[in-house]
Design a protein around this motif. Structure first.
Motif, PDB file in Angstrom:
ATOM      1  N   VAL A 162      -2.512  25.029  -9.059  1.00  0.00           N
ATOM      2  CA  VAL A 162      -2.609  23.639  -9.517  1.00  0.00           C
ATOM      3  C   VAL A 162      -3.680  22.857  -8.770  1.00  0.00           C
ATOM      4  O   VAL A 162      -3.878  21.678  -9.027  1.00  0.00           O
ATOM      5  CB  VAL A 162      -1.260  22.908  -9.402  1.00  0.00           C
ATOM      6  N   GLY A 163      -4.365  23.509  -7.850  1.00  0.00           N
ATOM      7  CA  GLY A 163      -5.446  22.801  -7.178  1.00  0.00           C
ATOM      8  C   GLY A 163      -6.110  23.675  -6.140  1.00  0.00           C
ATOM      9  O   GLY A 163      -5.509  24.614  -5.610  1.00  0.00           O
ATOM     10  N   PHE A 175       5.619  12.265   5.143  1.00  0.00           N
ATOM     11  CA  PHE A 175       7.006  11.792   5.080  1.00  0.00           C
ATOM     12  C   PHE A 175       7.930  12.647   4.224  1.00  0.00           C
ATOM     13  O   PHE A 175       9.117  12.379   4.133  1.00  0.00           O
ATOM     14  CB  PHE A 175       7.091  10.334   4.612  1.00  0.00           C
ATOM     15  N   MET A 197       0.842  20.796 -15.221  1.00  0.00           N
ATOM     16  CA  MET A 197      -0.190  21.832 -15.274  1.00  0.00           C
ATOM     17  C   MET A 197       0.457  23.203 -15.458  1.00  0.00           C
ATOM     18  O   MET A 197      -0.067  24.060 -16.178  1.00  0.00           O
ATOM     19  CB  MET A 197      -1.015  21.826 -13.983  1.00  0.00           C
ATOM     20  N   ALA A 203      -6.450  16.725 -10.743  1.00  0.00           N
ATOM     21  CA  ALA A 203      -5.354  17.361 -11.464  1.00  0.00           C
ATOM     22  C   ALA A 203      -5.409  16.995 -12.939  1.00  0.00           C
ATOM     23  O   ALA A 203      -5.245  17.840 -13.820  1.00  0.00           O
ATOM     24  CB  ALA A 203      -4.013  16.954 -10.863  1.00  0.00           C
ATOM     25  N   ARG A 204      -5.667  15.729 -13.224  1.00  0.00           N
ATOM     26  CA  ARG A 204      -5.683  15.300 -14.621  1.00  0.00           C
ATOM     27  C   ARG A 204      -6.874  15.864 -15.356  1.00  0.00           C
ATOM     28  O   ARG A 204      -6.775  16.238 -16.521  1.00  0.00           O
ATOM     29  CB  ARG A 204      -5.655  13.776 -14.683  1.00  0.00           C
ATOM     30  N   GLU A 236      -7.088  13.709  -5.604  1.00  0.00           N
ATOM     31  CA  GLU A 236      -6.393  14.897  -6.101  1.00  0.00           C
ATOM     32  C   GLU A 236      -5.770  14.635  -7.469  1.00  0.00           C
ATOM     33  O   GLU A 236      -5.730  15.511  -8.328  1.00  0.00           O
ATOM     34  CB  GLU A 236      -5.301  15.333  -5.111  1.00  0.00           C
ATOM     35  N   LEU A 237      -5.280  13.413  -7.638  1.00  0.00           N
ATOM     36  CA  LEU A 237      -4.676  13.067  -8.927  1.00  0.00           C
ATOM     37  C   LEU A 237      -5.723  13.126 -10.036  1.00  0.00           C
ATOM     38  O   LEU A 237      -5.487  13.689 -11.110  1.00  0.00           O
ATOM     39  CB  LEU A 237      -4.055  11.670  -8.841  1.00  0.00           C
ATOM     40  N   ASP A 238      -6.889  12.573  -9.783  1.00  0.00           N
ATOM     41  CA  ASP A 238      -7.972  12.649 -10.768  1.00  0.00           C
ATOM     42  C   ASP A 238      -8.317  14.092 -11.082  1.00  0.00           C
ATOM     43  O   ASP A 238      -8.472  14.475 -12.241  1.00  0.00           O
ATOM     44  CB  ASP A 238      -9.233  11.948 -10.235  1.00  0.00           C
ATOM     45  N   GLN A 245       0.834  -1.203   0.000  1.00  0.00           N
ATOM     46  CA  GLN A 245       0.000   0.000   0.000  1.00  0.00           C
ATOM     47  C   GLN A 245       0.865   1.248   0.000  1.00  0.00           C
ATOM     48  O   GLN A 245       0.636   2.185  -0.762  1.00  0.00           O
ATOM     49  CB  GLN A 245      -0.914   0.007   1.226  1.00  0.00           C
ATOM     50  N   GLN A 249      -3.630   5.570   6.621  1.00  0.00           N
ATOM     51  CA  GLN A 249      -2.863   5.540   5.374  1.00  0.00           C
ATOM     52  C   GLN A 249      -3.804   5.399   4.193  1.00  0.00           C
ATOM     53  O   GLN A 249      -3.673   6.097   3.179  1.00  0.00           O
ATOM     54  CB  GLN A 249      -1.884   4.359   5.394  1.00  0.00           C
ATOM     55  N   ARG A 250      -4.764   4.520   4.331  1.00  0.00           N
ATOM     56  CA  ARG A 250      -5.726   4.300   3.261  1.00  0.00           C
ATOM     57  C   ARG A 250      -6.482   5.583   2.952  1.00  0.00           C
ATOM     58  O   ARG A 250      -6.683   5.960   1.794  1.00  0.00           O
ATOM     59  CB  ARG A 250      -6.700   3.195   3.690  1.00  0.00           C
ATOM     60  N   ALA A 294      -5.087  11.331  -2.021  1.00  0.00           N
ATOM     61  CA  ALA A 294      -4.082  11.553  -3.061  1.00  0.00           C
ATOM     62  C   ALA A 294      -4.636  11.163  -4.426  1.00  0.00           C
ATOM     63  O   ALA A 294      -4.446  11.870  -5.417  1.00  0.00           O
ATOM     64  CB  ALA A 294      -2.811  10.760  -2.749  1.00  0.00           C
ATOM     65  N   LEU A 295      -5.342  10.037  -4.485  1.00  0.00           N
ATOM     66  CA  LEU A 295      -5.892   9.590  -5.762  1.00  0.00           C
ATOM     67  C   LEU A 295      -6.980  10.542  -6.239  1.00  0.00           C
ATOM     68  O   LEU A 295      -7.084  10.823  -7.435  1.00  0.00           O
ATOM     69  CB  LEU A 295      -6.434   8.167  -5.629  1.00  0.00           C
ATOM     70  N   ARG A 337       2.290  16.703   2.678  1.00  0.00           N
ATOM     71  CA  ARG A 337       2.765  15.505   2.025  1.00  0.00           C
ATOM     72  C   ARG A 337       3.446  14.602   3.045  1.00  0.00           C
ATOM     73  O   ARG A 337       4.546  14.914   3.499  1.00  0.00           O
ATOM     74  CB  ARG A 337       3.763  15.917   0.934  1.00  0.00           C
ATOM     75  N   LEU A 366       1.121  12.563  -8.857  1.00  0.00           N
ATOM     76  CA  LEU A 366       0.452  13.830  -8.557  1.00  0.00           C
ATOM     77  C   LEU A 366       1.415  14.999  -8.754  1.00  0.00           C
ATOM     78  O   LEU A 366       1.070  16.011  -9.367  1.00  0.00           O
ATOM     79  CB  LEU A 366      -0.073  13.801  -7.118  1.00  0.00           C
ATOM     80  N   LEU A 400      -5.504   8.684   3.468  1.00  0.00           N
ATOM     81  CA  LEU A 400      -4.647   9.658   2.786  1.00  0.00           C
ATOM     82  C   LEU A 400      -4.365   9.222   1.355  1.00  0.00           C
ATOM     83  O   LEU A 400      -4.283  10.047   0.441  1.00  0.00           O
ATOM     84  CB  LEU A 400      -3.350   9.840   3.565  1.00  0.00           C
ATOM     85  N   HIS A 401      -4.207   7.921   1.180  1.00  0.00           N
ATOM     86  CA  HIS A 401      -4.018   7.389  -0.169  1.00  0.00           C
ATOM     87  C   HIS A 401      -5.222   7.759  -1.034  1.00  0.00           C
ATOM     88  O   HIS A 401      -5.068   8.227  -2.165  1.00  0.00           O
ATOM     89  CB  HIS A 401      -3.848   5.870  -0.081  1.00  0.00           C
TER      90      HIS A 401
END
Lengths: 240, 240
Positions: free
Chosen positions: B86-87, B99, A152, B148-149, B144-146, A134, B134-135, B141-142, B97, A145, B137-138
């Motif tokens: 960018v967002g 770590f 962008m 962004a794209r 946000e990635l969508d 994970q 963690q899940r 992130a996904l 972010r 990202l 936050l993951h």
DNA sequence: CCGGACAGTTGATCTGGATCAAATCGCAGG
DNA sequence: CCTGCGATTTGATCCAGATCAACTGTCCGG
């Protein structure tokens, strides 16, 4: 490949996946050897030709892929046909969205490629079982990202010349071994793909490439092969 | 707020964070009650004025934030001053972010806002300890990635009018309660911010807004307040 | 060796948005 | 209420990149 090696060793034991006879970093680096054996039994190494679709936009896929060789482009298309490439992926990147079946983008081989195909439900289970995996996928998502946001800036604020230079720099950065001073690489994208990645037309891409050539920033050995005599000259063109 | 509530209940027990007297979904929804107590002791609710920086570009930060109220913009600037947003992030999004201390972008309050500030090392520890977090936050992130794209498509391939319509649609979608037929909201961004988000100039943004007004797609009640009589009319302008 | 089909280049022209330049608005402070 | 200043709108002009149109490989099948 450099990227592959570092990725794997950073993630843990670099063990080869059965079906691939390879260590594909993002997935395998995080798995135990018994998991690897199971994955090996159920996954499949596959060659795909340039242009063939790996995941179709707005469709369900029951497989994930891991890129072993070649370049994959992520595309979005509008109903009227306008198209935007929203990312490039290189070995050993992972392709697919864990736990989500519907995809809002298509993944297509930009060059001939080899991928390792993994059944979705098997890998989903492994993700819920192994924290390392994970974490590894989370890391890739964050990397993507960052790349998306960087792009962008390129799409929104850079000129055509800067855009083309940015693309060349991106490819050079991900390309195979290079000498200290000069860099040579094959373009994994056609002019049309480059245009779709940069939000330009093919004519503009072509003109900016010949401009960079005339300025001595690049040499165009043939349509797909580029030489960058001095990377710093190229970077200057990006102004960042 | 709608988003907050759904997020929390989806993630698990909706318990309030001590320092916030609130359930901030992304972080708290995933924590046990003892973790929440600890987090509450060390976190801090803070009001920030519009325009103030939460995280500076290319700097180290030892805090994470969770947005409780207001809108935060993520910016990238080039050495020559060109800027790209960018967002946008809304409550109850998480800012930071995990770590990674260095950030390649700055986060700035677009409106007056309230954030919950959490010490980095405390939360990093909790992330490594709790899979749910963690899940969570993951997932963000996904998401946000969508986003962004999706926005890359807007930046690269849409016209000025479509861009402005896309922005209005984005804001309307994240805005407060709305009636079934019409939607009203305050713009969290100045014209300059909108321009930086869309890769346009303020003049073009202004012109396209008055164009949409003249076409009857929106009403501009005052500089910051917009009414969309029919959302479908607006969506038609985006052509997607 | 030829023809036809793409992919890429180059040239001529057009145009959507940028740039430059005034208004106007809105509001905080005196 | 007046004054000044920053934010926004509106107008006039310009130009980078799009569009339209040849033209030039290059490669493949016959």
């Amino acid at each position: 490949m450099d990227v592959a090696r570092s990725k794997v060793s950073e993630a843990g034991t670099p063990v080869a996946c059965r079906s691939c006879q390879a260590r594909h970093g993002v997935v395998c680096g995080a798995l135990s050897s018994s998991q690897l054996r199971e994955l090996g039994r159920h996954s499949l190494r596959r060659k795909v030709d340039a242009g063939s679709e790996i995941v179709a936009q707005a469709s369900e896929s029951s497989f994930y892929s891991n890129i072993m060789r070649g370049v994959v482009k992520l595309c979005k298309v509008m109903p009227d046909g306008r198209q935007q490439i929203v990312g490039l992926q290189f070995a050993p990147d992972f392709v697919g969205r864990p736990f989500v079946r519907e995809s809002t983008l298509s993944a297509e081989a930009a060059t001939d490629a080899e991928i390792c195909v993994v059944p979705r439900n098997l890998l989903d289970r492994m993700i819920s079982e192994t924290r390392e995996l994970q974490r590894s996928l989370h890391d890739q998502a964050l990397k993507e990202l960052d790349a998306a946001r960087e792009w962008m800036l390129t799409l929104g604020r850079r000129t055509a010349e800067e855009k083309v230079a940015s693309l060349l720099h991106l490819i050079a950065t991900h390309a195979e071994p290079q000498t200290a001073t000069s860099t040579a690489f094959d373009l994994p994208l056609s002019r049309a793909d480059i245009a779709d990645f940069l939000g330009l037309t093919i004519e503009t891409v072509s003109r900016q490439l010949t401009r960079l050539r005339k300025e001595g920033v690049i040499r165009i050995e043939n349509i797909r092969h580029i030489v960058v005599p001095g990377m710093d000259e190229l970077e200057k063109k990006i102004s960042a």
